[in-house]
Design an enzyme around this catalytic site. Structure first.
Site, short mmCIF file in Angstrom:
data_model
loop_
_atom_site.label_atom_id
_atom_site.label_comp_id
_atom_site.label_asym_id
_atom_site.label_seq_id
_atom_site.Cartn_x
_atom_site.Cartn_y
_atom_site.Cartn_z
N ARG A 140 0.83 -1.22 0.00
CA ARG A 140 0.00 0.00 0.00
C ARG A 140 0.85 1.26 0.00
O ARG A 140 0.42 2.30 -0.49
CB ARG A 140 -0.96 -0.01 1.20
CG ARG A 140 -2.05 -1.05 1.03
CD ARG A 140 -3.12 -0.92 2.09
NE ARG A 140 -3.95 -2.12 2.11
CZ ARG A 140 -4.52 -2.63 3.20
NH1 ARG A 140 -4.34 -2.03 4.36
NH2 ARG A 140 -5.25 -3.72 3.12
N CYS B 5 -9.75 -2.13 5.19
CA CYS B 5 -11.22 -2.24 5.30
C CYS B 5 -11.84 -1.21 6.22
O CYS B 5 -12.98 -0.80 6.03
CB CYS B 5 -11.59 -3.64 5.75
SG CYS B 5 -10.62 -4.21 7.15
N GLN C 154 -14.91 -2.54 14.87
CA GLN C 154 -14.64 -3.44 13.76
C GLN C 154 -15.02 -4.90 14.06
O GLN C 154 -14.79 -5.40 15.16
CB GLN C 154 -13.16 -3.33 13.36
CG GLN C 154 -12.81 -1.91 12.95
CD GLN C 154 -11.43 -1.72 12.39
OE1 GLN C 154 -10.88 -0.62 12.46
NE2 GLN C 154 -10.83 -2.75 11.81
N LYS D 143 -2.77 2.78 9.71
CA LYS D 143 -3.31 2.63 8.34
C LYS D 143 -4.44 3.61 8.10
O LYS D 143 -4.53 4.24 7.05
CB LYS D 143 -3.81 1.20 8.11
CG LYS D 143 -2.70 0.17 8.02
CD LYS D 143 -3.31 -1.23 7.91
CE LYS D 143 -2.24 -2.29 8.13
NZ LYS D 143 -2.80 -3.61 8.38
N ARG E 221 -12.05 -3.62 18.29
CA ARG E 221 -12.68 -4.86 17.78
C ARG E 221 -13.89 -5.16 18.65
O ARG E 221 -13.79 -5.15 19.89
CB ARG E 221 -11.65 -5.99 17.88
CG ARG E 221 -12.09 -7.30 17.27
CD ARG E 221 -11.99 -7.33 15.75
NE ARG E 221 -10.63 -7.36 15.25
CZ ARG E 221 -10.30 -7.04 13.99
NH1 ARG E 221 -11.22 -6.67 13.12
NH2 ARG E 221 -9.05 -7.11 13.60
N HIS F 241 -17.89 -3.20 9.51
CA HIS F 241 -17.12 -2.24 10.31
C HIS F 241 -17.90 -0.93 10.41
O HIS F 241 -18.30 -0.36 9.38
CB HIS F 241 -15.76 -1.95 9.66
CG HIS F 241 -14.77 -3.07 9.74
ND1 HIS F 241 -14.97 -4.23 10.47
CD2 HIS F 241 -13.53 -3.19 9.18
CE1 HIS F 241 -13.90 -5.01 10.34
NE2 HIS F 241 -13.03 -4.42 9.57
N ASN G 113 -16.97 -5.33 5.80
CA ASN G 113 -15.50 -5.39 5.73
C ASN G 113 -14.96 -6.44 4.79
O ASN G 113 -13.93 -6.22 4.15
CB ASN G 113 -14.92 -5.60 7.14
CG ASN G 113 -15.48 -6.82 7.83
OD1 ASN G 113 -16.67 -6.90 8.07
ND2 ASN G 113 -14.62 -7.77 8.16
N THR G 114 -15.63 -7.60 4.68
CA THR G 114 -15.04 -8.61 3.78
C THR G 114 -15.57 -8.48 2.35
O THR G 114 -15.02 -9.08 1.45
CB THR G 114 -15.30 -10.06 4.29
OG1 THR G 114 -16.70 -10.27 4.37
CG2 THR G 114 -14.65 -10.29 5.64
#
Ligand code: NAP
Length: 363
Positions: free
Chosen positions: A120, A160, A188, A217, A248, A255, A341-342
């Site tokens: 990234r 994500c 998340q 990030k 989390r 998220h 998120n996925t």
């Protein structure tokens, strides 16, 4: 429009994101998975055998995938020459190893569209959200020239946790309301930690107030996404200052982010903001890309929304859902945003990148 589907590979196919690729691509009009790869633990097994005790999807393993024999992801020489590109959902202990592995595919002439964070920050690797920075794909010829690649390259999608608020922020900037500062607090889902992920004893009846590397990030990646293509790579836009806290929570998928924003100068009214969000459309919608949501930002009026269970699947999990826009006593406004998120944050977002790259002639 397309006569034959392109054969694609998923590396890291047995993990959570990999399984999402298998699920989402099962009826894709342009791409079909004909190769799967993972670690030596899965190598040589049929896909069904490799995921026997860890298949997490709500659909059965597609019939055409069940019997594919899992390749070891580093064994690039044995990849089928028909494979047109690779979706990478690989997780290795070292980011340097991921970088090298993905570059090795590119060296071999195979484009890589990755979920991993390893590349990234590589300046000549585009980090794409197709509704925001589709022009960043123009850094690919620079990457190919820098590295002597013929038709291979690496392109990545961002983290994500930032997906739910980047399109809302970008749409406001595009409408002329430049954002100066943001404070973001995320809640998340556990699927974001992969499989088996966080232990149930740590998660049930609990909130874990730390996710390694996530805050860095979410404070840095937006700067590259909002940047411009320079001669050597992407030049970051560091005009926004972001402070984030990532936690989390015991939610399976989706998220959530609570966001406070301060504008640089002009401040839009609440109605204007909602109108900008609801009417926002971009290249994926103009090109009618198969995985594009019709409406990228959905604003809900109900004061108790968005909620992960009810809103994460909006528009096949590709829309971001926003609510609770209100005045902020410290900054200008605050709101709550949610994305899957996925799907939007991982496999679906990368599939949309691949569709854009195909339409633009890069694959
Ligand atoms: P995961 O469930 O832990 O899956 C990891 C995958 O990598 C598995 O297929 C595993 O194969 C493979 N692997 C592990 N060690 C390997 C090795 N030494 N050599 C080759 N393959 C190896 O992780 P995930 O959640 O799917 O995440 C995959 C990537 O996507 C990560 O970089 C993650 O940060 C990123 N991501 C995840 C999410 C999310 O919401 N989960 C969102 C955005 C980005 P075996 O089954 O054979 O061990």
């Amino acid at each position: 429009m397309m006569r034959e589907k392109l054969s694609v590979s998923v590396i890291g196919a047995t993990g959570i994101v990999g399984q999402n690729y298998i699920k989402l691509l099962r009826n894709h009009p342009w791409f079909q998975v004909t190769d799967v790869a993972a670690s030596s633990r899965s190598e040589g097994k049929s896909y069904a055998e490799a995921v026997r005790n860890k298949w997490q999807m709500s659909v059965n393993i597609p019939e055409n995938i069940k019997n594919l024999i899992v390749r070891e992801a580093h064994d690039i020489d044995s990849i089928d020459p028909q494979i047109k590109f690779v979706f990478s959902a690989i997780n290795l202990p070292s980011k340097e190893d991921v970088k090298e592995l993905e570059l090795n595919y590119a060296r071999k002439g195979i484009p890589v569209i990755s979920n991993n964070s390893a590349h990234r920050w590589t300046p000549d690797v585009p980090m794409i959200i197709p509704e925001i920075n589709p022009e960043h794909i123009n850094v690919i010829p620079i990457q190919q020239k820098n590295r002597g690649f013929s038709k291979g390259f690496v392109a990545v999608k961002p983290n994500c946790s930032i997906q739910s608020y980047m399109a809302p922020i970008y749409s406001l900037q595009k409408a002329g309301y430049k954002v100066d500062k943001m404070i973001v607090s995320t809640l998340q889902a556990v699927s974001g930690a992969g499989y088996p992920g966080v232990s149930s004893l740590d998660m049930i009846d609990n909130i874990v107030p730390f996710i390694g590397g996530e805050e860095e990030k979410s404070e840095m990646e937006p700067l590259k996404i909002l940047g411009t293509v320079g001669e050597k790579g992407i030049i970051n836009d560091d005009s926004i200052k972001i402070s984030s806290t990532c936690t989390r929570v015991p939610v399976t998928d989706g998220h959530t982010a609570c966001v406070n924003i301060k504008f640089q100068e002009k401040i839009p009214s609440k109605d204007e903001i909602i109108d900008i969000w609801r009417s926002f459309r971009a290249i994926p919608q103009e090109l009618s890309l198969p995985y594009a949501p019709e409406q990228p930002i959905i604003y809900l009026e109900n004061e108790n929304r968005p909620q992960p269970k009810k809103d994460r699947d909006n528009d096949k999990g590709m829309a971001v859902t926003v609510g609770r826009l209100r005045k902020d006593q410290v900054f200008d406004y605050k709101f709550v945003a949610l994305s899957h998120n996925t799907i939007r944050g991982a496999a679906g977002g990368a599939i949309l990148n691949a569709e854009l790259l195909l339409k633009k002639g890069f694959i």
